[in-house]
Motif scaffolding. Structure first.
Motif, PDB file in Angstrom:
ATOM      1  N   LEU A   1       3.944  -1.771  -2.265  1.00 29.71           N
ATOM      2  CA  LEU A   1       3.916  -3.006  -1.108  1.00 29.71           C
ATOM      3  C   LEU A   1       3.957  -4.310  -2.147  1.00 29.71           C
ATOM      4  CD1 LEU A   1       1.132  -1.469   1.151  1.00 29.71           C
ATOM      5  CD2 LEU A   1       3.539  -1.628   1.441  1.00 29.71           C
ATOM      6  N   ALA A   2       3.614  -4.473  -2.951  1.00 33.59           N
ATOM      7  CA  ALA A   2       3.579  -5.611  -4.108  1.00 33.59           C
ATOM      8  C   ALA A   2       4.922  -5.916  -4.521  1.00 33.59           C
ATOM      9  CB  ALA A   2       2.573  -5.800  -4.986  1.00 33.59           C
ATOM     10  N   GLU A   3       5.492  -4.810  -4.679  1.00 28.35           N
ATOM     11  CA  GLU A   3       7.093  -4.912  -5.283  1.00 28.35           C
ATOM     12  C   GLU A   3       7.880  -5.480  -4.087  1.00 28.35           C
ATOM     13  OE1 GLU A   3       7.345  -1.504  -8.688  1.00 28.35           O
ATOM     14  OE2 GLU A   3       7.821  -0.863  -6.684  1.00 28.35           O
ATOM     15  N   GLN A   4       7.922  -4.781  -2.983  1.00 28.99           N
ATOM     16  CA  GLN A   4       8.477  -5.218  -1.862  1.00 28.99           C
ATOM     17  C   GLN A   4       8.153  -6.474  -1.205  1.00 28.99           C
ATOM     18  OE1 GLN A   4      10.938  -3.315  -0.291  1.00 28.99           O
ATOM     19  NE2 GLN A   4      10.698  -1.783  -1.919  1.00 28.99           N
ATOM     20  N   ALA A   5       6.912  -7.131  -1.655  1.00 27.39           N
ATOM     21  CA  ALA A   5       6.726  -8.589  -1.370  1.00 27.39           C
ATOM     22  C   ALA A   5       7.256  -9.441  -2.429  1.00 27.39           C
ATOM     23  CB  ALA A   5       5.189  -8.647  -1.333  1.00 27.39           C
TER      24      ALA A   5
ATOM     25  N   ALA B   1      -4.558 -10.660  -6.359  1.00 29.64           N
ATOM     26  CA  ALA B   1      -3.423 -11.420  -5.875  1.00 29.64           C
ATOM     27  C   ALA B   1      -2.487 -10.571  -5.034  1.00 29.64           C
ATOM     28  CB  ALA B   1      -2.762 -11.990  -7.333  1.00 29.64           C
ATOM     29  N   ALA B   2      -2.484  -9.389  -5.386  1.00 32.94           N
ATOM     30  CA  ALA B   2      -1.460  -8.588  -4.562  1.00 32.94           C
ATOM     31  C   ALA B   2      -2.048  -8.386  -3.167  1.00 32.94           C
ATOM     32  CB  ALA B   2      -1.122  -7.243  -5.186  1.00 32.94           C
ATOM     33  N   ALA B   3      -3.374  -8.191  -3.187  1.00 30.10           N
ATOM     34  CA  ALA B   3      -4.059  -7.853  -1.903  1.00 30.10           C
ATOM     35  C   ALA B   3      -4.116  -8.994  -1.043  1.00 30.10           C
ATOM     36  CB  ALA B   3      -5.587  -7.491  -2.043  1.00 30.10           C
TER      37      ALA B   3
ATOM     38  N   PRO C   1      -3.299  -9.095   7.764  1.00 37.35           N
ATOM     39  CA  PRO C   1      -4.675  -8.499   8.104  1.00 37.35           C
ATOM     40  C   PRO C   1      -5.872  -9.209   7.585  1.00 37.35           C
ATOM     41  CG  PRO C   1      -2.924  -7.167   6.935  1.00 37.35           C
ATOM     42  CD  PRO C   1      -2.319  -8.486   7.105  1.00 37.35           C
ATOM     43  N   SER C   2      -6.975  -8.666   7.927  1.00 37.18           N
ATOM     44  CA  SER C   2      -8.131  -9.585   7.557  1.00 37.18           C
ATOM     45  C   SER C   2      -8.957  -9.114   6.316  1.00 37.18           C
ATOM     46  CB  SER C   2      -9.338  -9.345   8.725  1.00 37.18           C
ATOM     47  OG  SER C   2      -8.734  -9.995   9.719  1.00 37.18           O
ATOM     48  N   TRP C   3      -8.462  -7.609   6.002  1.00 37.83           N
ATOM     49  CA  TRP C   3      -8.894  -7.306   4.635  1.00 37.83           C
ATOM     50  C   TRP C   3      -8.090  -6.196   4.088  1.00 37.83           C
ATOM     51  CZ3 TRP C   3     -10.099  -1.992   5.423  1.00 37.83           C
ATOM     52  CH2 TRP C   3     -10.125  -1.588   6.627  1.00 37.83           C
ATOM     53  N   VAL C   4      -8.394  -5.772   2.836  1.00 36.22           N
ATOM     54  CA  VAL C   4      -7.850  -4.713   2.175  1.00 36.22           C
ATOM     55  C   VAL C   4      -8.845  -4.046   1.073  1.00 36.22           C
ATOM     56  CG1 VAL C   4      -5.959  -4.203   0.274  1.00 36.22           C
ATOM     57  CG2 VAL C   4      -5.510  -5.900   1.996  1.00 36.22           C
TER      58      VAL C   4
ATOM     59  N   GLU D   1     -13.539   0.944  -5.904  1.00 38.81           N
ATOM     60  CA  GLU D   1     -12.664   0.321  -4.884  1.00 38.81           C
ATOM     61  C   GLU D   1     -12.924  -1.124  -4.854  1.00 38.81           C
ATOM     62  OE1 GLU D   1     -13.655   4.197  -4.470  1.00 38.81           O
ATOM     63  OE2 GLU D   1     -15.247   2.837  -4.048  1.00 38.81           O
ATOM     64  N   THR D   2     -11.540  -1.715  -4.677  1.00 35.96           N
ATOM     65  CA  THR D   2     -11.783  -3.073  -4.710  1.00 35.96           C
ATOM     66  C   THR D   2     -11.608  -3.871  -3.293  1.00 35.96           C
ATOM     67  OG1 THR D   2     -10.707  -3.304  -6.874  1.00 35.96           O
ATOM     68  CG2 THR D   2     -10.617  -5.217  -5.699  1.00 35.96           C
TER      69      THR D   2
END
Length: 250
Positions: A151-155, A166-168, A176-179, A194-195
């Protein structure tokens, strides 16, 4: 109905919606499961038979949930494995419409795109479709580390040495509100984390690594997380509960 679960269904195995059903029922939550794809078993077997509903059927099934009055009591909608980008577009538009009509519904997106051990196992273009159509309507995301990188690559982020937080936060900027990032590696090879990232906070839940060849850990985690959230647990506590449930089940 408490939960609408959209994702894969397998005849033999415990992944996708087939992994979540027994957890929801054991917690006393009523759910409806909408299959985005039906498989006889996981593709790692010598044979697998695969059925993808047409876009017209998927749209009709989603619209029928509204027409039957199902969504009036729904608190969570989960989205997991999808067959292709077209499904992401249809589901994303439907979610945007129902959230406007039923603001109590929270959307938890498990962007099921791949994993470190097998790589990408979904259709081309699906990561971009998630970013465009599903991330903006999600309240929370539960990618594994591999999926976060996709997803980060696409962003447009640099992923050579991925900055998880940073990616989240880039994903958070889209709606979204959370990852909650699962399978986050740490310096201790005997542990895994889990981060948990929101707009203003970051924390990690670290626990012993469990070696297993079983598939469906992410599906089990997402279901257990939603159950804990539905019971009123704060996000950090819900993450701990979900991780413990997966360690026990896998």
């Amino acid at each position: 109905v408490d939960i609408v679960a959209i994702g894969s269904q397998v005849v033999y195995g415990s992944v996708g919606n087939s992994a979540a059903i027994h957890q929801f029922e054991a917690a006393g939550l009523r759910r409806v499961s909408l299959p985005a794809v039906i498989l006889t078993n996981l593709p790692n077997y010598p044979t697998v038979h695969f059925l993808e509903p047409s876009d017209a059927w998927l749209q009709g099934a989603l619209d029928a949930l509204v027409a039957r009055g199902v969504l009036e009591t729904v608190r969570f909608t989960t989205v997991g494995f999808l067959a292709g980008p077209g499904q992401a577009k249809i589901i994303g538009a439907w979610l945007a419409a129902i959230k406007a009509q039923f603001p109590q519904i929270q959307v938890v997106l498990d962007p099921t795109l791949g994993d470190d051990d097998v790589g990408i196992y979904t259709a081309p273009g699906l990561a971009q479709a998630h970013l465009e159509h599903l991330v903006p309507v999600a309240d929370g995301l539960v990618p594994n580390l591999f999926e976060l990188k996709l997803l980060a690559e696409q962003a447009g982020l640099e992923t050579e040495s991925l900055d998880v937080v940073a990616a989240a936060r880039e994903l958070l900027s889209r709606g979204p509100s959370w990852v909650v990032v699962t399978s986050a590696a740490i310096n201790d090879p005997g542990s895994i984390a889990e981060t948990i990232v929101t707009a203003v906070t970051t924390e990690q839940h670290i626990h012993p690594r469990v070696e297993s060849d079983a598939k469906g850990a992410g599906d089990h985690f997402a279901a257990a997380l939603v159950i804990a959230l539905s019971q009123g647990a704060p996000l950090a506590r819900a993450t701990e509960v979900a991780a413990a449930a997966v360690a026990t089940q896998m």
